[in-house]
Write a protein that holds these residues in place. Structure first.
Motif, PDB file in Angstrom:
ATOM      1  N   UNK A 148       0.953  -1.141  -0.178  1.00  0.00           N
ATOM      2  CA  UNK A 148      -0.034   0.277  -0.157  1.00  0.00           C
ATOM      3  C   UNK A 148       1.034   1.376  -0.399  1.00  0.00           C
ATOM      4  N   UNK A 149       1.247   1.182   0.376  1.00  0.00           N
ATOM      5  CA  UNK A 149       2.657   2.249   0.435  1.00  0.00           C
ATOM      6  C   UNK A 149       4.268   2.310  -1.179  1.00  0.00           C
ATOM      7  N   UNK A 150       3.663   1.641  -1.650  1.00  0.00           N
ATOM      8  CA  UNK A 150       3.883   1.588  -2.705  1.00  0.00           C
ATOM      9  C   UNK A 150       3.698   1.992  -3.831  1.00  0.00           C
ATOM     10  N   UNK A 151       2.276   2.273  -4.457  1.00  0.00           N
ATOM     11  CA  UNK A 151       0.910   2.808  -5.058  1.00  0.00           C
ATOM     12  C   UNK A 151       1.643   3.678  -5.548  1.00  0.00           C
ATOM     13  N   UNK A 152       2.440   4.943  -5.190  1.00  0.00           N
ATOM     14  CA  UNK A 152       2.614   6.505  -5.604  1.00  0.00           C
ATOM     15  C   UNK A 152       4.343   6.092  -6.602  1.00  0.00           C
ATOM     16  N   UNK A 153       4.532   4.789  -6.213  1.00  0.00           N
ATOM     17  CA  UNK A 153       5.978   5.457  -6.646  1.00  0.00           C
ATOM     18  C   UNK A 153       6.213   4.972  -8.789  1.00  0.00           C
ATOM     19  N   UNK A 154       6.636   5.580  -8.742  1.00  0.00           N
ATOM     20  CA  UNK A 154       7.161   5.982 -10.607  1.00  0.00           C
ATOM     21  C   UNK A 154       7.512   4.711 -11.220  1.00  0.00           C
ATOM     22  N   UNK A 155       6.578   4.023 -12.525  1.00  0.00           N
ATOM     23  CA  UNK A 155       6.302   2.718 -12.995  1.00  0.00           C
ATOM     24  C   UNK A 155       7.488   3.424 -15.229  1.00  0.00           C
ATOM     25  N   UNK A 156       7.883   4.462 -14.981  1.00  0.00           N
ATOM     26  CA  UNK A 156       8.502   4.608 -16.302  1.00  0.00           C
ATOM     27  C   UNK A 156       9.981   3.993 -16.370  1.00  0.00           C
ATOM     28  N   UNK A 157       9.731   3.329 -17.209  1.00  0.00           N
ATOM     29  CA  UNK A 157      10.073   2.368 -17.915  1.00  0.00           C
ATOM     30  C   UNK A 157      10.782   1.297 -17.822  1.00  0.00           C
ATOM     31  N   UNK A 158       9.351   1.310 -17.402  1.00  0.00           N
ATOM     32  CA  UNK A 158       9.489  -0.382 -16.709  1.00  0.00           C
ATOM     33  C   UNK A 158       8.852  -1.269 -18.122  1.00  0.00           C
ATOM     34  N   UNK A 159       8.998  -2.717 -16.933  1.00  0.00           N
ATOM     35  CA  UNK A 159       8.835  -3.536 -18.419  1.00  0.00           C
ATOM     36  C   UNK A 159       8.680  -4.972 -17.627  1.00  0.00           C
ATOM     37  N   UNK A 160       7.177  -5.894 -17.466  1.00  0.00           N
ATOM     38  CA  UNK A 160       6.546  -6.944 -16.797  1.00  0.00           C
ATOM     39  C   UNK A 160       6.639  -8.251 -17.438  1.00  0.00           C
ATOM     40  N   UNK A 161       7.499  -8.769 -16.835  1.00  0.00           N
ATOM     41  CA  UNK A 161       8.064 -10.041 -17.387  1.00  0.00           C
ATOM     42  C   UNK A 161       7.617 -11.552 -16.848  1.00  0.00           C
ATOM     43  N   UNK A 162       6.477 -12.247 -17.624  1.00  0.00           N
ATOM     44  CA  UNK A 162       5.983 -12.745 -17.129  1.00  0.00           C
ATOM     45  C   UNK A 162       6.778 -14.159 -17.529  1.00  0.00           C
ATOM     46  N   UNK A 163       6.573 -14.930 -15.972  1.00  0.00           N
ATOM     47  CA  UNK A 163       8.091 -15.853 -15.347  1.00  0.00           C
ATOM     48  C   UNK A 163       6.889 -17.090 -14.787  1.00  0.00           C
ATOM     49  N   UNK A 164       7.575 -18.306 -15.260  1.00  0.00           N
ATOM     50  CA  UNK A 164       6.663 -19.529 -14.852  1.00  0.00           C
ATOM     51  C   UNK A 164       7.874 -20.388 -14.280  1.00  0.00           C
ATOM     52  N   UNK A 165       7.880 -21.475 -13.012  1.00  0.00           N
ATOM     53  CA  UNK A 165       8.964 -22.672 -13.139  1.00  0.00           C
ATOM     54  C   UNK A 165       8.354 -24.187 -12.624  1.00  0.00           C
TER      55      UNK A 165
END
Length: 442
Positions: A148-165
């Motif tokens: 909840x405390x991280x909601x306002x963090x800057x997410x510019x220049x980010x990428x979501x990597x979907x992974x599985x094991x």
């Protein structure tokens, strides 16, 4: 609460058999006839509490304090980095050389995970309940207060990597046999030859086996030999692939990752000495299971295979990690969850701390269950789990009993935390534990 360097403060100097403790509401508790050997340092595990009943701070206050400490550490690193750069610039001007350019990111100091996790076994049925989302983790509250405390963090220049094991089994000693990841533009997939053979049920689920081919152990699927490598090589290639994406913030997303994939990945890189390298490459982790829960109010199964079948009216090759990540990415994009991603991020350092705390809680739970949930059943396994989660190991319960018998147990178990009992205020449960400690201390 008054204390001196983590030790109890006696009400009067020299009086070692009377202890006076004062909480933040200025309520004084006096415990008489306490043996001198029991007045000991009780600084607690997990760096959460200083004594066995010190839980006066709310969870939100503790999380804020932890984040402030993290920020201070980063400020110290930044200050040292600036000082070093100034020194380099001065040296460069003196010697008429080009100043050294600062690095964009500073590696996180090496973090250690307890090796005791290897002894923490769970049954196949319990693991399947985790994978099929039969029950929530009861310690989600603390983690999501952190998020909840991280909601306002800057997410510019980010990428979501979907992974599985995929693994050889579903217990704590499982070995990774397949690691897959993908983004919108790139994919990664490696098979890993394990040191041990597969658990029978796990082999049935994944279709993978270890066979002897021409005198060599080989990883096979449906009778065909698969190209495989070592765990160390696969992790190095995975980290290099993440770095090749050239994003400042790489966010690893897995379905039920907090309970399974994230734990196994961090344990593996720790074992191979690559935790620091992964911490530089990865900004944080996301569990898509919790994200899907936030948009799906129906109480139907959210296992990846069932959810995919309900949404797209078709199935996929489940339990093949390369197929799993493709299906997960398609579901994620279908639900349009990109704008909610920063609400569910668990930063890398917090993920490591969370896993360390989970292992401590499990260790305390196993100890309490073995001593109080055996043939002479004192409490239920559920109650043992609640006690462990509250931060109370067996020895602290015993110390509370030796301090003030029934009232000592009642105080630590039923003290109010955010308006609710820390564990329970049921007299029958407390009395049962009181009789147990009377029997074991005689």
């Amino acid at each position: 609460m008054e204390r001196s360097k983590g030790k109890f403060v006696s009400k009067k100097q020299g009086l070692k058999k009377e202890i006076c403790l004062k909480n933040r509401k200025n309520t004084t508790y006096v415990y008489e006839n306490v043996p001198e050997r029991r007045i000991v340092d009780l600084r607690h595990f997990g760096r959460r509490y200083d004594s066995y009943w010190d839980r006066t701070l709310s969870k939100q206050e503790r999380v804020q304090a932890e984040l402030r400490k993290t920020c201070e550490e980063r400020m110290e690193l930044t200050t040292e980095h600036i000082a070093e750069e100034k020194a380099r610039d001065l040296c460069a001007q003196t010697q008429k050389q080009e100043p050294v350019q600062p690095e964009l990111r500073t590696p996180v100091p090496e973090m250690q995970l307890s090796s005791s996790c290897e002894d923490d076994q769970i049954s196949f049925e319990e693991a399947m309940e985790i994978l099929e989302n039969a029950a929530d983790d009861t310690d989600d509250r603390l983690v999501y207060e952190q998020m909840e405390l991280l909601k306002n963090c800057d997410m510019e220049n980010s990428v979501i990597v979907f992974y599985d094991i995929e693994t050889t089994s579903l217990d704590a000693s499982a070995e990774i046999v397949q690691l897959s990841a993908c983004t919108d533009s790139s994919c990664f997939n490696r098979y890993i030859l394990p040191h041990r053979d597969f658990n029978r049920k796990s082999s049935e689920i994944t279709g993978l086996t270890v066979e002897m081919i021409n005198g060599l152990r080989s990883l096979c699927k449906a009778g065909k030999t698969l190209p495989s490598t070592t765990l160390h090589a696969a992790l190095n290639e995975f980290i290099d692939w993440l770095n090749s994406l050239k994003y400042e913030k790489v966010i690893l997303a897995a379905h039920n990752g907090k309970s399974f994939d994230m734990r196994l990945l961090i344990q593996a890189v720790q074992k191979e000495g690559r935790l620091n390298a992964l911490s530089v490459s990865v900004y944080g982790f996301v569990d898509t299971l919790h994200m899907f829960r936030s948009v799906r109010t129906d109480k139907q199964s959210l296992s990846l295979a069932n959810y995919y079948r309900r949404v797209f009216h078709e199935s996929f090759d489940a339990h093949d990690s390369s197929a799993d990540v493709s299906a997960l990415m398609r579901l994620f994009n279908h639900e349009k969850l990109n704008n909610k991603i920063n609400e569910f991020i668990l930063k890398f350092r917090q993920a490591v701390s969370y896993l360390e705390n989970v292992k401590v809680v499990k260790g305390n739970r196993n100890e309490i269950q073995s001593l109080m949930c055996g043939d002479k059943k004192v409490i239920s396994k559920f109650m043992a789990h609640k006690i462990a989660e509250s931060g109370l190991p067996y020895n602290h319960l015993k110390l509370a009993f030796l301090t003030d018998s029934f009232d000592g147990l009642k105080h630590v178990l039923s003290e109010k935390v955010n308006g609710r009992p820390r564990v329970t205020n049921r007299v029958s449960v407390i009395e049962s534990m009181n009789l147990h400690f009377k029997a074991v201390t005689l």
